[in-house]
Structure formats: structure tokens, C-alpha cells
Design a protein around this motif. Structure first.
Motif, short mmCIF file in Angstrom:
data_model
loop_
_atom_site.label_atom_id
_atom_site.label_comp_id
_atom_site.label_asym_id
_atom_site.label_seq_id
_atom_site.Cartn_x
_atom_site.Cartn_y
_atom_site.Cartn_z
N GLU A 65 0.82 -1.21 0.00
CA GLU A 65 0.00 0.00 0.00
C GLU A 65 0.85 1.26 0.00
O GLU A 65 0.47 2.27 -0.61
CB GLU A 65 -0.93 0.00 1.21
CG GLU A 65 -1.96 -1.12 1.14
CD GLU A 65 -2.71 -1.30 2.44
OE1 GLU A 65 -3.90 -0.93 2.46
OE2 GLU A 65 -2.10 -1.79 3.41
N GLU A 66 1.99 1.24 0.68
CA GLU A 66 2.86 2.42 0.75
C GLU A 66 3.40 2.80 -0.63
O GLU A 66 3.54 3.97 -0.94
CB GLU A 66 4.02 2.17 1.71
CG GLU A 66 3.62 2.11 3.16
CD GLU A 66 4.82 1.88 4.07
OE1 GLU A 66 5.97 2.04 3.63
OE2 GLU A 66 4.57 1.54 5.25
N LYS A 67 3.71 1.79 -1.44
CA LYS A 67 4.28 2.04 -2.77
C LYS A 67 3.24 2.00 -3.88
O LYS A 67 3.58 2.18 -5.05
CB LYS A 67 5.39 1.02 -3.06
CG LYS A 67 6.58 1.15 -2.14
CD LYS A 67 7.66 0.16 -2.51
CE LYS A 67 8.86 0.32 -1.60
NZ LYS A 67 9.92 -0.64 -1.92
N SER A 68 1.99 1.71 -3.54
CA SER A 68 0.92 1.54 -4.55
C SER A 68 1.36 0.57 -5.63
O SER A 68 1.31 0.87 -6.83
CB SER A 68 0.53 2.90 -5.16
OG SER A 68 -0.06 3.71 -4.20
N HIS A 88 1.26 1.45 -9.46
CA HIS A 88 2.55 1.31 -10.13
C HIS A 88 2.75 -0.10 -10.66
O HIS A 88 2.08 -1.04 -10.23
CB HIS A 88 3.68 1.70 -9.17
CG HIS A 88 3.58 3.12 -8.71
ND1 HIS A 88 3.91 4.19 -9.51
CD2 HIS A 88 3.13 3.65 -7.55
CE1 HIS A 88 3.69 5.32 -8.86
NE2 HIS A 88 3.21 5.01 -7.66
N PRO A 89 3.68 -0.29 -11.60
CA PRO A 89 3.90 -1.62 -12.20
C PRO A 89 4.26 -2.68 -11.17
O PRO A 89 5.00 -2.41 -10.21
CB PRO A 89 5.06 -1.40 -13.16
CG PRO A 89 5.10 0.06 -13.43
CD PRO A 89 4.57 0.72 -12.19
N LEU A 90 3.75 -3.84 -11.38
CA LEU A 90 4.09 -5.00 -10.55
C LEU A 90 5.59 -5.27 -10.67
O LEU A 90 6.18 -5.10 -11.73
CB LEU A 90 3.28 -6.20 -11.05
CG LEU A 90 3.52 -7.54 -10.38
CD1 LEU A 90 2.22 -8.27 -10.19
CD2 LEU A 90 4.48 -8.38 -11.20
N ILE A 91 6.18 -5.73 -9.58
CA ILE A 91 7.60 -6.08 -9.58
C ILE A 91 7.74 -7.52 -9.09
O ILE A 91 6.98 -7.97 -8.24
CB ILE A 91 8.42 -5.10 -8.71
CG1 ILE A 91 9.90 -5.36 -8.83
CG2 ILE A 91 7.95 -5.11 -7.26
CD1 ILE A 91 10.78 -4.28 -8.26
#
Length: 156
Positions: free
Chosen positions: A61-64, A107-110
Motif C-alpha cells: 500500500e505504501e508504494k501503490s 505502479h507496475p508490478l515487480i
């Protein structure tokens, strides 16, 4: 009793609903309104035909952003390309996810590759904590803030 399962009514026998199991109810996350279900992620992983020993998807959640911790049986050569493919596969299975990715709110999945044997170590921890070994299961999709296993200790 409350089993926290999601079921779907697929018909009726007289007045009694005929139901099918969809998924456990606690495999749902929502960072920006995408309401991602474990089944959608599992479908995306299956569509990519990956050989995995273990998968854990965490909603950060912090990094969306979603983080995919994957223990590969046959590691791919290009993790960034695979992350893009998995991101796109999830988007095909969840229009809200696609919308949030397209808008930049999500943001893009990592992908974080895990060492061989990670699943075995996690299972040992679960059994040691009191889970029945023959019934041991993990929840594929969870919030990073609530996940207690330090997966970064197992990075390949």
C-alpha cells in the motif's frame, strides 16, 4: 459457521440455491480501488504457464504496487519482461486493475525471485507455529503490511 469463503449461486433445485466455491474470502486486496481477487492472480499466473514451486503476491500500500515473490522451478531470463507480462495478464482479468495501472495510480508490478527451497522453509515455519502439515496452505494474495514472513531474506 463463518468459513470466509466466496461462493456463487449457479442455479436452484426447487427453492434451494445451488452454489459453487469461488475462493477463500481473505485473498482480496485493494490498494487504489482495484479490488483484486486471489483467483484473478492465479488465473494470470496460469495463463503465463510458469513453473513455480511457490508464489506469494503482496499488495504494498505504501508504494501503490504489487510485489510478486516467486520461487521458480525454471527461472526466466528476463524478470522485467515477465513482470510486464504478469501485470498485463492481471489487468486482462480485472478491469479496475487495468484502469488504475493506466492512470498511474497503481505502479507496475515487480517480481522478486526466491531461492530454491523457500516454500519448504515457509511450510516448516507454519507447522512449527501449529498448522497441520497435511493441511498446510498459504494465501496467495495478501497485504504486505500484514504479512509476517520476511520474504526478502529468501531472495535469490
Amino acid at each position: 459457521y463463518a468459513m470466509n469463503d466466496i461462493v456463487r449461486v449457479v442455479g436452484f433445485i426447487d427453492k434451494m440455491p445451488l452454489i459453487v466455491f469461488v475462493q477463500k474470502g481473505n485473498g482480496i486486496t485493494n490498494i487504489t480501488g482495484e479490488k483484486l481477487h486471489e483467483g484473478q492472480v492465479l488465473t494470470a499466473l496460469n495463463q503465463l504457464q510458469l513453473s513455480l514451486a511457490f508464489a506469494q503476491i503482496l499488495a504494498n500500500e505504501e508504494k501503490s504496487q504489487y510485489e510478486a515473490y516467486l520461487e521458480f522451478e525454471n527461472p526466466p531470463h528476463d524478470l522485467k519482461q515477465l513482470a510486464n507480462q504478469l501485470d498485463e495478464a492481471i489487468a486482462r482479468n480485472n478491469s479496475e486493475y487495468a484502469e488504475k495501472r493506466n492512470s498511474g495510480r497503481l505502479h507496475p508490478l515487480i517480481i522478486f525471485p526466491l531461492k530454491n527451497g523457500t516454500y519448504d522453509q515457509i511450510k516448516k515455519m507454519g507447522v512449527k507455529a501449529g498448522q497441520n502439515e497435511s493441511q498446510f496452505k498459504t494465501i496467495l494474495l495478501q497485504y504486505a503490511s500484514k504479512y509476517t514472513i520476511p520474504l526478502r531474506n529468501y531472495l535469490a
